[in-house]
Enzyme design. Structure first.
Site, PDB file in Angstrom:
ATOM      1  N   GLY A 175      22.874  -8.694  10.123  1.00  0.00           N
ATOM      2  CA  GLY A 175      22.405  -9.695  11.075  1.00  0.00           C
ATOM      3  C   GLY A 175      23.337  -9.882  12.261  1.00  0.00           C
ATOM      4  CG  HIS A 176      24.153 -13.240  15.719  1.00  0.00           C
ATOM      5  ND1 HIS A 176      23.740 -12.539  16.837  1.00  0.00           N
ATOM      6  CD2 HIS A 176      24.941 -14.238  16.169  1.00  0.00           C
ATOM      7  CE1 HIS A 176      24.255 -13.110  17.920  1.00  0.00           C
ATOM      8  NE2 HIS A 176      24.989 -14.132  17.532  1.00  0.00           N
ATOM      9  CG  PHE A 177      27.617 -14.262  11.822  1.00  0.00           C
ATOM     10  CD1 PHE A 177      27.700 -14.543  13.170  1.00  0.00           C
ATOM     11  CD2 PHE A 177      27.238 -15.271  10.967  1.00  0.00           C
ATOM     12  CE1 PHE A 177      27.404 -15.803  13.657  1.00  0.00           C
ATOM     13  CE2 PHE A 177      26.947 -16.543  11.436  1.00  0.00           C
ATOM     14  CZ  PHE A 177      27.033 -16.811  12.786  1.00  0.00           C
TER      15      PHE A 177
END
Length: 195
Positions: A175-177
Site C-alpha cells: 500500500g501507501h507505506f
C-alpha cells in the site's frame, strides 16, 4: 502550500547550518521537496519521492481514489471508526495493520486537530508536473501497487518527465507505506541510491 513548506525546510536547513542534504518526500510531502530541489538544486544532493502527490491527473485510475474519500470522511468526522477505514486503505495487509498502529494514528490525528482543525485546512495540491523536466538532482521514485491514496499513474509521469530518475515498484498488496510494509527491501533500494 508547496512553496510554504519548501521555505520551511530551507529555513530549517539554514538554522541548522545544513548546506546540502538528501531529501525524502513522502506522499503530500513530496511537492515541497520537488519545489526545493527545483528552486535551489545546489541545496539538494538527491531526492527520494515515495508515492508523490501532485504528479497530475490520474489517467489509468479512477479519481478520487477510495483512500482519498476515506481521508475526507475522517476529516469531516474524525471518529475511530473512520480512522480504521482510512488505515485499511493505507496498509492493505491485515497482518501489518495492528490495533496499536490504528490507535497511534488516531491519537496523532486528534493531537494535530487541536493545533489546526482539519476542516479548516486548505485543500488541493499544486500540479508540479511543469517542474519535473527541470529537476537536475538524481531522483528515486518509490510506489506500492495497492496504494489507494496516490495513484500509481504518477510513476509514469515521473519516468516520462524527470531527466535523472529511477523508479522502484512493490507489487502484491503493498500500500501507501512501503517504507513500513517492506522496511528491509526499502532500505536495500534507498541506501545504495543515496551512497
Amino acid at each position: 502550500r508547496d512553496r510554504y513548506y519548501a521555505r520551511a525546510v530551507r529555513g530549517f536547513m539554514d538554522a541548522r547550518g545544513i548546506g546540502q542534504a538528501h531529501l525524502f518526500g513522502p506522499s503530500m510531502g513530496a511537492t515541497p521537496m520537488i519545489r526545493l530541489a527545483h528552486d535551489q538544486p545546489d541545496r539538494v544532493m538527491k531526492l527520494v519521492l515515495k508515492s508523490p502527490a501532485g504528479m497530475g491527473p490520474n489517467v489509468l485510475t479512477p479519481s478520487p481514489m477510495d483512500g482519498i474519500l476515506a481521508l475526507e470522511a475522517f476529516r469531516l468526522a474524525p471518529t475511530y471508526e473512520n480512522m480504521t477505514e482510512l488505515m485499511r486503505r493505507f496498509v492493505p495487509r491485515k497482518d501489518l495493520l495492528t490495533k496499536e498502529m490504528i490507535d497511534a494514528r488516531f491519537a496523532s490525528a486528534q493531537q494535530a486537530m487541536k493545533l489546526a482543525p482539519a476542516k479548516q485546512l486548505p485543500g488541493g495540491l499544486a500540479d508540479i508536473r511543469a517542474l519535473l523536466p527541470k529537476l537536475t538532482v538524481p531522483t528515486l521514485v518509490l510506489w506500492g501497487r495497492q496504494d489507494r491514496m496516490v495513484a500509481m499513474d504518477g510513476v509514469l509521469a515521473a519516468l516520462a518527465l524527470i531527466p535523472n530518475v529511477e523508479a522502484h515498484l512493490w507489487g502484491g498488496d503493498t500500500g501507501h507505506f512501503v517504507e513500513f510494509e517492506h522496511a528491509e527491501a526499502f532500505n536495500r533500494v534507498v541506501t545504495p541510491f543515496l551512497s
